[in-house]
Design a protein around this motif. Structure first.
Motif, PDB file in Angstrom:
ATOM      1  N   LEU A 342       0.837  -1.208   0.000  1.00  0.00           N
ATOM      2  CA  LEU A 342       0.000   0.000   0.000  1.00  0.00           C
ATOM      3  C   LEU A 342       0.872   1.258   0.000  1.00  0.00           C
ATOM      4  O   LEU A 342       0.562   2.239  -0.679  1.00  0.00           O
ATOM      5  N   LEU A 343       1.971   1.217   0.756  1.00  0.00           N
ATOM      6  CA  LEU A 343       2.868   2.382   0.820  1.00  0.00           C
ATOM      7  C   LEU A 343       3.561   2.645  -0.518  1.00  0.00           C
ATOM      8  O   LEU A 343       3.653   3.791  -0.956  1.00  0.00           O
ATOM      9  N   ILE A 344       4.038   1.580  -1.161  1.00  0.00           N
ATOM     10  CA  ILE A 344       4.705   1.830  -2.461  1.00  0.00           C
ATOM     11  C   ILE A 344       3.671   2.265  -3.508  1.00  0.00           C
ATOM     12  O   ILE A 344       3.991   2.993  -4.439  1.00  0.00           O
ATOM     13  N   GLY A 345       2.412   1.849  -3.307  1.00  0.00           N
ATOM     14  CA  GLY A 345       1.337   2.343  -4.179  1.00  0.00           C
ATOM     15  C   GLY A 345       1.176   3.845  -4.060  1.00  0.00           C
ATOM     16  O   GLY A 345       0.975   4.551  -5.056  1.00  0.00           O
ATOM     17  N   ILE A 346       1.297   4.340  -2.821  1.00  0.00           N
ATOM     18  CA  ILE A 346       1.196   5.794  -2.602  1.00  0.00           C
ATOM     19  C   ILE A 346       2.411   6.498  -3.229  1.00  0.00           C
ATOM     20  O   ILE A 346       2.272   7.554  -3.852  1.00  0.00           O
ATOM     21  N   ILE A 347       3.594   5.897  -3.073  1.00  0.00           N
ATOM     22  CA  ILE A 347       4.807   6.484  -3.679  1.00  0.00           C
ATOM     23  C   ILE A 347       4.641   6.569  -5.204  1.00  0.00           C
ATOM     24  O   ILE A 347       4.953   7.592  -5.824  1.00  0.00           O
ATOM     25  N   ILE A 348       4.110   5.503  -5.797  1.00  0.00           N
ATOM     26  CA  ILE A 348       3.905   5.486  -7.256  1.00  0.00           C
ATOM     27  C   ILE A 348       2.849   6.527  -7.654  1.00  0.00           C
ATOM     28  O   ILE A 348       2.987   7.216  -8.668  1.00  0.00           O
ATOM     29  N   TYR A 349       1.802   6.661  -6.827  1.00  0.00           N
ATOM     30  CA  TYR A 349       0.755   7.659  -7.110  1.00  0.00           C
ATOM     31  C   TYR A 349       1.339   9.076  -7.105  1.00  0.00           C
ATOM     32  O   TYR A 349       1.057   9.900  -7.974  1.00  0.00           O
ATOM     33  N   VAL A 350       2.193   9.338  -6.112  1.00  0.00           N
ATOM     34  CA  VAL A 350       2.759  10.689  -5.943  1.00  0.00           C
ATOM     35  C   VAL A 350       3.782  11.012  -7.033  1.00  0.00           C
ATOM     36  O   VAL A 350       3.822  12.125  -7.564  1.00  0.00           O
ATOM     37  N   THR A 351       4.622  10.015  -7.374  1.00  0.00           N
ATOM     38  CA  THR A 351       5.727  10.275  -8.320  1.00  0.00           C
ATOM     39  C   THR A 351       5.355   9.973  -9.767  1.00  0.00           C
ATOM     40  O   THR A 351       6.032  10.431 -10.696  1.00  0.00           O
ATOM     41  N   GLY A 352       4.318   9.157  -9.957  1.00  0.00           N
ATOM     42  CA  GLY A 352       3.911   8.798 -11.315  1.00  0.00           C
ATOM     43  C   GLY A 352       4.798   7.747 -11.960  1.00  0.00           C
ATOM     44  O   GLY A 352       4.703   7.493 -13.160  1.00  0.00           O
ATOM     45  N   THR A 353       5.667   7.105 -11.169  1.00  0.00           N
ATOM     46  CA  THR A 353       6.554   6.071 -11.720  1.00  0.00           C
ATOM     47  C   THR A 353       6.892   5.050 -10.639  1.00  0.00           C
ATOM     48  O   THR A 353       6.772   5.338  -9.452  1.00  0.00           O
ATOM     49  N   SER A 354       7.289   3.850 -11.071  1.00  0.00           N
ATOM     50  CA  SER A 354       7.780   2.869 -10.082  1.00  0.00           C
ATOM     51  C   SER A 354       9.294   2.693 -10.212  1.00  0.00           C
ATOM     52  O   SER A 354       9.880   1.832  -9.572  1.00  0.00           O
ATOM     53  N   ASN A 355       9.909   3.528 -11.061  1.00  0.00           N
ATOM     54  CA  ASN A 355      11.359   3.448 -11.282  1.00  0.00           C
ATOM     55  C   ASN A 355      12.086   4.311 -10.247  1.00  0.00           C
ATOM     56  O   ASN A 355      11.924   5.522 -10.196  1.00  0.00           O
ATOM     57  N   LEU A 356      12.917   3.663  -9.415  1.00  0.00           N
ATOM     58  CA  LEU A 356      13.619   4.376  -8.343  1.00  0.00           C
ATOM     59  C   LEU A 356      14.512   5.491  -8.868  1.00  0.00           C
ATOM     60  O   LEU A 356      14.689   6.524  -8.211  1.00  0.00           O
ATOM     61  N   ARG A 357      15.071   5.296 -10.041  1.00  0.00           N
ATOM     62  CA  ARG A 357      16.032   6.281 -10.573  1.00  0.00           C
ATOM     63  C   ARG A 357      15.357   7.610 -10.933  1.00  0.00           C
ATOM     64  O   ARG A 357      16.032   8.618 -11.120  1.00  0.00           O
ATOM     65  N   LYS A 358      14.023   7.588 -11.046  1.00  0.00           N
ATOM     66  CA  LYS A 358      13.305   8.812 -11.423  1.00  0.00           C
ATOM     67  C   LYS A 358      12.672   9.504 -10.215  1.00  0.00           C
ATOM     68  O   LYS A 358      11.799  10.346 -10.359  1.00  0.00           O
ATOM     69  N   MET A 359      13.082   9.090  -9.012  1.00  0.00           N
ATOM     70  CA  MET A 359      12.489   9.652  -7.789  1.00  0.00           C
ATOM     71  C   MET A 359      13.539  10.427  -7.006  1.00  0.00           C
ATOM     72  O   MET A 359      14.725  10.363  -7.291  1.00  0.00           O
ATOM     73  N   GLY A 360      13.081  11.105  -5.964  1.00  0.00           N
ATOM     74  CA  GLY A 360      14.013  11.800  -5.063  1.00  0.00           C
ATOM     75  C   GLY A 360      13.320  12.873  -4.244  1.00  0.00           C
ATOM     76  O   GLY A 360      12.322  13.453  -4.677  1.00  0.00           O
ATOM     77  N   GLY A 361      13.843  13.078  -3.032  1.00  0.00           N
ATOM     78  CA  GLY A 361      13.421  14.207  -2.209  1.00  0.00           C
ATOM     79  C   GLY A 361      12.011  14.177  -1.659  1.00  0.00           C
ATOM     80  O   GLY A 361      11.471  15.203  -1.260  1.00  0.00           O
ATOM     81  N   LEU A 362      11.375  12.992  -1.636  1.00  0.00           N
ATOM     82  CA  LEU A 362       9.992  12.936  -1.144  1.00  0.00           C
ATOM     83  C   LEU A 362       9.884  13.302   0.338  1.00  0.00           C
ATOM     84  O   LEU A 362       8.814  13.669   0.809  1.00  0.00           O
TER      85      LEU A 362
END
Length: 493
Positions: A342-362
């Protein structure tokens, strides 16, 4: 009160049938689904209390005496699993109100979930090996609906693989049950155990034991039979992935634990040694996968494989510490995997991706999500006093007592790999400079946080409240250690 074991199976089933008549009315569907699960949860808690007070609850349908009628048996092991299943499903359903989308909700999403819960709880409760096959089919048919819901190209491609694998394993399941019946002459699980005990364990029974390990190993995703899992589980939406990851593999694990402690206990030098080796290989394979990917879903999916190996390694020791640890860790893993998905679902919802390399600073924009995630991550890795620690400690203790020193070392090292894999998500997604985030509404994010937070809090309480929970876990492992308790409850009712 005698029919109490049936309530957590029949209630979701009845609510699922009612929901079929409200296909277009989403609000009614949501309300009825939540109500059905809450009522089922109350029934399940009553059942746990009843089993604790009065011992195993056995019921043979149609007023036939066991072993001729179909038996439903609630011991502490199955009662606790049934309760956890309903709690987890309730969390996922509340999360789905905002996360799944109205298009999917209209196409029998909630009835499919409730039918799946019916199958899962039925498989946990049945005392008849053929009936277990029937309940497996109920949960699988519902899961076929859930895995294709939405009809995206990737979903359809992966669902073909998923259906094919499960059809083959179901066919093998029926063949193995037929073999067992031809040798033993009964399908009642308590009666099978009693009859095998009378004849010892000739070679043909050991062959059947290995066949069962293959059947349930496909469903539980042990090495080398887990190959279908990462792709199939990553394709559906997050709420479906949470249900599959937290529940479906656990039914296969439960079936291995039940048959390998009830039936095949007379040649453990062979059968359980194979189970130990496969469990360790499963842990190693899961560790490699968890470190190899930069995709949020895949990292947590491979952590499912690691957990399956850890639980079965504990069960294979066939001593009190190992089995108690396996039961404890099984419940922990259902809760913590549900929370993490459920938590990674929220991360994907917020960032629009499931690729770690395209995330940061949440951490700068979504700090509560970061703190929740880190608590869940530590729980998964088994940092004391969180729930993963106690189960793993008991499994390691059981393995040392049984002389499996190398297995214990690999299990302990796997905790470091698990920690590394989940901390890597934290470092990439929450640390560093914030990246540009797609425009998302704040309200769905807040709604999705509620069930995720509830599951994380529950998993923390599960770890901190170990002292109060231990009598229940000991009751569950005692039934697995001493099959005579189960046999007497069913055959002498």
């Amino acid at each position: 009160m005698i029919n109490l074991p049936l309530f957590p199976i029949l209630l979701p089933f009845l609510f699922a049938i009612i929901l079929l008549f409200f296909k277009e009315n989403i609000r009614v569907q949501r309300a009825l689904t939540a109500l059905g699960l809450v009522v089922s949860l109350v029934a399940a808690l009553f059942l746990v209390a009843k089993v604790k007070a009065d011992g195993i609850q056995a019921l043979t349908l149609g007023s036939w005496a066991a072993p001729f009628g179909i038996s439903m048996v609630s011991d502490m092991f199955s009662a606790v699993l049934v309760t956890t299943t309903i709690i987890l499903t309730l969390g996922v359903v509340i999360y789905s109100f905002t996360a799944i989308g109205e298009e999917r909700e209209r196409y029998f999403y909630y009835p499919a979930i409730l039918f799946m819960v019916t199958g899962v709880n039925g498989a946990f409760t049945t005392g008849d090996i053929f009936n277990m096959f029937v309940f497996f089919e109920v949960l699988l048919i519902a899961s076929y609906v859930l895995i294709v819901l939405g009809g995206e190209k990737k979903q359809l491609r992966e669902s073909i693989k998923y259906v094919l694998i499960n059809v083959i394993s179901s066919a093998l399941f029926v063949i193995t049950v037929a073999f067992l019946y031809s040798v033993i002459g009964t399908l009642n699980m308590a009666d099978i155990s009693a009859k095998i005990a009378q004849i010892g364990q000739p070679g043909i029974i050991t062959v059947i034991a290995i066949l069962f390990l293959i059947v349930f190993g496909i469903k539980g995703s042990i090495f080398p039979l887990y190959f279908w899992l990462p792709g199939s589980y990553a394709s559906p939406p997050i709420p479906v992935l949470a249900l599959f990851g937290a529940l479906l593999t656990k039914v296969g694990v439960y079936a291995i634990m039940r048959t390998y402690t009830l039936f095949f206990v007379h040649d453990i030098g062979f059968t359980h040694e194979i189970l130990s080796v496969l469990a360790i290989l499963t842990i190693i394979a899961g560790c490699i996968g968890a470190l190899a990917y930069f995709d949020l879903k895949q990292i947590i999916i491979y952590n499912i494989v690691i957990a399956v190996g850890a639980i079965l390694f504990g069960a294979a020791q066939m001593n009190e510490a190992g089995l108690t640890g396996a039961v404890f860790y099984l419940i922990h893993d259902m809760l913590i995997k549900g929370a993490l998905f459920l938590l990674i679902g929220i991360i994907i919802y917020v960032t629009g991706t499931s690729n770690l390399r395209k995330m940061g600073g949440l951490m700068k924009t979504h700090a509560p999500l970061g703190w929740l995630y880190i608590i869940a991550a530590f729980g998964l890795a088994g940092i004391p006093p969180l729930s993963g620690f106690i189960g793993k400690l008991l499994i390691v203790q059981g393995a040392f007592e049984a002389g499996h020193v190398w297995g214990s070392i690999i299990l302990l090292l796997s905790s470091l790999v698990v920690l590394l894999s989940v901390i890597r998500i934290f470092v990439y997604a929450f640390w560093g400079e914030p990246v540009d985030l797609p425009k998302t509404e704040r309200r769905p994010y807040q709604y999705m946080m509620i069930p995720a937070m509830a599951l994380v809090v529950l998993s923390v309480l599960y770890g901190v409240g170990t002292e109060w929970l231990m009598p229940y876990m000991t009751d569950a492992s005692n039934v697995l250690l001493q099959p005579s308790i189960y046999i007497d409850a069913v055959l002498k009712e």
